[in-house]
Design a protein around this motif. Structure first.
Motif, mmCIF file in Angstrom:
data_model
loop_
_atom_site.group_PDB
_atom_site.id
_atom_site.type_symbol
_atom_site.label_atom_id
_atom_site.label_comp_id
_atom_site.label_asym_id
_atom_site.label_seq_id
_atom_site.Cartn_x
_atom_site.Cartn_y
_atom_site.Cartn_z
ATOM 1 N N GLN A 192 3.501 1.756 -1.115
ATOM 2 C CA GLN A 192 4.428 2.196 -2.447
ATOM 3 C C GLN A 192 3.350 2.137 -3.640
ATOM 4 O OE1 GLN A 192 7.409 2.751 -2.215
ATOM 5 N NE2 GLN A 192 7.528 2.053 -0.081
ATOM 6 N N GLY A 193 2.071 2.220 -3.084
ATOM 7 C CA GLY A 193 1.114 2.251 -4.232
ATOM 8 C C GLY A 193 0.870 1.071 -5.117
ATOM 9 N N ARG A 194 1.854 -0.271 -4.595
ATOM 10 C CA ARG A 194 1.393 -1.564 -5.335
ATOM 11 C C ARG A 194 0.134 -2.078 -4.997
ATOM 12 N NH1 ARG A 194 6.691 -4.735 -5.124
ATOM 13 N NH2 ARG A 194 5.710 -5.704 -6.901
ATOM 14 N N TYR A 195 -0.795 -1.784 -5.393
ATOM 15 C CA TYR A 195 -2.240 -2.365 -4.944
ATOM 16 C C TYR A 195 -2.488 -3.787 -5.156
ATOM 17 C CZ TYR A 195 -3.604 2.039 -2.671
ATOM 18 O OH TYR A 195 -3.639 3.194 -2.131
ATOM 19 N N LEU A 202 0.785 -1.271 -0.176
ATOM 20 C CA LEU A 202 0.082 -0.107 -0.107
ATOM 21 C C LEU A 202 0.861 1.366 -0.079
ATOM 22 C CD1 LEU A 202 -2.940 -1.156 2.553
ATOM 23 C CD2 LEU A 202 -2.769 -1.198 0.169
ATOM 24 N N TYR A 220 -0.123 -6.143 -5.568
ATOM 25 C CA TYR A 220 0.713 -7.014 -4.840
ATOM 26 C C TYR A 220 0.144 -7.097 -3.426
ATOM 27 C CZ TYR A 220 5.128 -8.425 -2.694
ATOM 28 O OH TYR A 220 6.222 -9.271 -1.945
#
Lengths: 545, 314
Positions: B277-280, B275, B282
């Motif tokens: 890192q904006g890697r939703y 979250l 993942y």
């Protein structure tokens, strides 16, 4: 009966639609019928204005009241209310702009706002800015400038534009605190007050007979003396999150990338010098000069312990000694911190050489959800102008400062007692220049000489600085493999460094260090460095042009 | 009257209750089932810039994110921490409220009983943020009360580094969770004990049963169904932290780089590496792995409970 079935179905549909309505937001620009910059593409203009003093600057012609919802992505920000302090009132008076500010309370908030397409009119951030380098999310400033404030293209520093231009040829923000060579070389200018500083207690040094402090080895000797004389005192307290200045003394850059002697860029902790640094820090830990707990503190706990007066040496930003000495004096604590203004040698070699990418810090973005991009770019033009820069960073001339013959700020009597919530000096500087900040910092020595050791420290560091703007371009783009590798390496370093430093023996510390490097290779450090080098070479070409 | 007419007639008679139930179902649909559509991004390369439509328009990547997590160098450490912390909390925090409820039930002085009950459940209302601040004040090695007490009693020579040592982290989580949540869950078991038919106790007394025997042969068997239902619920939330559901809050607030090797759990890792890192995609994949394990656990525990005692949730 059919009616009932119909009404039940309608009820569920309404519930679902209402919920769906909560998740999406049409662009306000479309709601109020105003046109976006893209709709008017091709209408770019040129201008003959070549001076920030011109009465024909675009911002001066549009001063009707307008309000922007603004998100400040820093939970530590000093102010989040507009219109209560002198500076924000003055900005509204001069430009008509007022801000409805929301301050970040969580590091994930901005990500959610982006995903839900619920960004406000303006966003001020330094976190994951790569996500905004996207024309679907933010307006390219160059497009807005060409259309609404064409003179800005003549007035902006071309190097600054180059610094901020992304591979798609657009720039989406102009980072704050940028210094071009002329500004950097201005004798009034100083590095950022956020620069790391290393401090010792002057009173205890005197008590010990002022032993020599020229090297890291001398420091160990002094720590030994302090421990013997003051067994209950904390010998060394590093800030839990800040760059460690002892690391800098050994020529290391932490996680930040560095350029080796062959001109190759590497991940910061891939520097072989780290083995020696970890050995040194591990010695501090094993000798009882540094506690494991110091890495577990939250920043406010660090500050609380510093204020107790039971710390011999510490490291944090350039302002630590001034802030803490003030507290000591106010509470009649007989203690006095001073910055170490020397490049301490390690094994006979002085390696302190701070590297600055020189492109700036935080960015003010104009998201595509902005309801009035025309006024937004005009507001940015005002902030970027010397007038806006002086107002936001120095205050109102005549009220908060006058300039002396050296063009330093002379503050009126009683100024040091004023609070930032009253003056508003600083927080509204969304397009601040590096020189503006440098002047404000160095002028502190005039207005508050008793607490101005930060000026001495920054002057000392400035002499050693090396500037390399191309290094700012080695950061990978969001949503790429290299970006993910970088994130994982940062996490690895953050945790492994503490494990290494707190190892029970030097042998164990080195074993843990080797494991960290092996894990870094497994994560893909090579792949990241290949990307970084390609990006660095590209950036170098840009600066050679 | 045909069956449809009968159905609507019955519905008409139960209108109020049916509407209440439907509102509950509507709530679940909107807040629990509709968001599940979002799970699709665990199998897609969802980018923040594509917004909500990106759920459907982004490219399929299969099990890429699951594979990335499983091959992460910290995978086994994170799984170990999550499982060990969860098991420790179930083992130590689950029986305590039962024992405490039985003990309180045996207290004859009404005033003391009430005081103990109130004092024990009040910590439930203190947020974990405040509790973590309190723990810092009590446990830090500079001026923490606990270290000073231990030193004053001569039990230790130098302060213990409770906050910055991997050795003390798990016990600290379990003990603080017991302190905070014990009283709250005691209420449920006390209510179950209050519902025991008093004639059972009277009969046991007549039969010559002592206090301990009545606890073992009357009280415990009578509250067994409640114990099993609460146990199934706790197991279903095993990775969330069992009864207290506090794994994330504790690991996030009390975790630090020094104890990271024992404090990093699935939820904190999802927050940091996904979250934040904006890697939703993942983050969703990691969250889905945890949900599948939790669902499996609740099904197994429900099945086992039903087999063993005939009592189950469904």
């Amino acid at each position: 009966m059919k009616k009932r079935v119909l009404s039940m179905t309608s009820f569920f549909l309404i519930v679902v639609l209402v919920m769906a309505g909560c998740t999406g937001k049409d662009s306000p620009a479309n709601e109020d019928g105003s046109k976006t910059a893209q709709e008017d593409n091709g209408k770019s203009q040129t201008s003959n204005i070549t001076s920030w003093d011109s009465p024909d600057l675009s911002w001066k012609k549009s001063t009707e009241p307008v309000s922007f919802d603004t998100y400040i992505d820093f939970d530590w920000y000093q102010l989040d209310t507009w219109g209560k302090d002198d500076v924000s009132k003055e900005i509204t008076k001069r430009t008509g702009v007022s801000l409805n500010v929301t301050k970040s309370s969580d590091l994930n908030q901005l990500q959610v706002l982006i995903a839900a397409n619920e960004l406000p009119d303006l966003v001020f951030t330094s976190n994951l800015v790569e996500r905004f380098y996207n024309p679907d999310i933010a307006y390219p400033l160059d497009e807005l400038i060409k259309k609404y404030t064409p003179e800005m293209m003549n007035l902006l520093d071309p190097v600054e534009i180059a610094n901020n231009t992304q591979p798609d040829g657009h720039f989406y923000a102009l980072k704050t605190h940028y210094n071009n060579d002329a500004a950097w070389n201005d004798p009034r200018n100083l590095p950022s007050p956020g620069d790391p500083g290393f401090y010792v207690r002057e009173d205890i040094m005197q008590e010990l007979g002022n032993p020599p402090l020229e090297s890291m080895e001398d420091l160990l000797n002094i720590y030994k003396m302090v421990k013997e004389k003051h067994p209950d005192m904390i010998v060394y307290l590093p800030h839990p999150t800040w760059t460690n200045p002892l690391m800098e003394m050994m020529g290391l850059t932490g996680q930040s990338p560095y350029v080796d002697a062959d001109g190759k860029v590497h991940v910061g902790f891939n520097n072989p010098g780290f083995a020696e640094y970890f050995k040194y820090m591990n010695t501090l830990f094993r000798e009882g000069y540094l506690s494991a707990e110091s890495f577990a503190y939250k920043p406010e706990q660090f500050s609380q312990i510093m204020k107790s007066g039971n710390v011999f040496s510490a490291s944090y930003n350039a302002g630590l000694a001034d802030d803490i000495n003030k507290v000591y004096d106010e509470n009649s604590i007989k203690a006095h911190l001073v910055p170490v203004l020397k490049a301490l040698t390690y094994k006979g070699e002085a390696k302190l050489k701070p590297v600055d990418a020189s492109v700036g810090w935080a960015s003010l973005f104009v998201p595509k959800t902005n309801k009035n991009p025309e006024r937004a770019i005009k507001y940015i033009e005002f902030l970027k102008s010397p007038e806006g820069d002086a107002l936001t960073q120095w205050g109102i001339e005549g009220k908060h400062y006058t300039l002396n013959a050296d063009k330093l700020l002379v503050r009126p009597e009683g100024f040091n007692e004023l609070k930032v919530t009253d003056t508003g000096i600083g927080p509204w500087y969304f397009e601040a220049s590096g020189l503006g900040e440098g002047v404000a910092t160095s002028s502190g020595a005039l207005s508050n000489p008793k607490y101005s050791s930060s000026v001495d420290l920054l002057k000392f560091r400035k002499k050693l600085y090396e500037r390399n703007p191309a290094l700012a371009f080695v950061k990978p783009k969001a949503d790429t493999d290299e970006f993910n590798i970088n994130v994982k390496l940062t996490e690895l370093y953050t945790n492994a460094r503490v494990e290494i430093i707190t190892a029970p023996s030097e042998e164990e510390a080195m074993k843990r260090y080797e494991k960290m490097m092996s894990d870094a290779n497994k994560i893909g450090m090579d792949k990241l460095e290949t990307y970084m080098n390609e990006a660095y070479q590209e950036a170098l070409k840009k600066y050679k042009k | 009257m045909n069956s449809t007419q009968k159905f609507w007639k019955r519905f008409q008679n139960q209108k109020f209750y049916q509407i209440c139930a439907l509102m509950g179902i509507g709530y679940l649909l909107v807040f629990a089932y509709v968001p599940m559509v979002g799970l699709i991004i665990a199998f897609k390369n969802f980018k923040l810039s594509s917004g909500i439509p990106g759920f459907f328009t982004s490219e399929w990547v299969g099990f890429k994110w699951f594979s990335e997590f499983v091959h992460d160098i910290n995978f086994w450490q994170i799984i170990r921490n999550t499982v060990v912390i969860s098991l420790l909390k179930i083992v130590f925090t689950f029986p305590i409220p039962i024992l405490f409820a039985i003990t309180l039930n045996e207290v004859r002085k009404e005033g003391l009983k009430r005081f103990a009950q109130t004092a024990s459940y009040l910590p439930h209302f203190i947020s974990w943020v405040v509790v973590s601040g309190m723990l810092f004040s009590f446990l830090n090695s500079q001026n923490g009360v606990i270290n000073q007490l231990l030193m004053n009693f001569g039990l230790i020579d130098k302060p213990l580094s409770f906050l910055a040592s991997a050795d003390y982290f798990w016990p600290m989580l379990v003990l603080s969770d017991i302190w905070k949540e014990m009283g709250w869950w005691t209420i449920i078991f006390l209510a179950a004990i209050a519902g025991i038919d008093p004639t059972l106790h009277e009969a046991a007394v007549v039969d010559g049963a002592g206090r301990m025997q009545r606890i073992l042969y009357v009280t415990l068997p009578s509250i067994k169904p409640t114990i099993i239902v609460v146990l199934i619920l706790a197991l279903g939330n095993l990775f969330g932290g069992g009864l207290g559901g506090s794994n994330f809050e504790q690991a996030y607030l009390l975790g630090n780089p020094v104890n990271n090797s024992v404090s990093e759990i699935i939820q904190t890792y999802t927050l940091k590496m996904g979250l934040a890192q904006g890697r939703y995609s993942y983050a969703t994949a990691i969250g889905l792995i945890q949900s599948v394990i939790s669902l499996t656990l609740i099904l197994i525990s429900n099945y086992s409970a039903k087999k063993a005692s005939g009592v189950g949730l469904f």
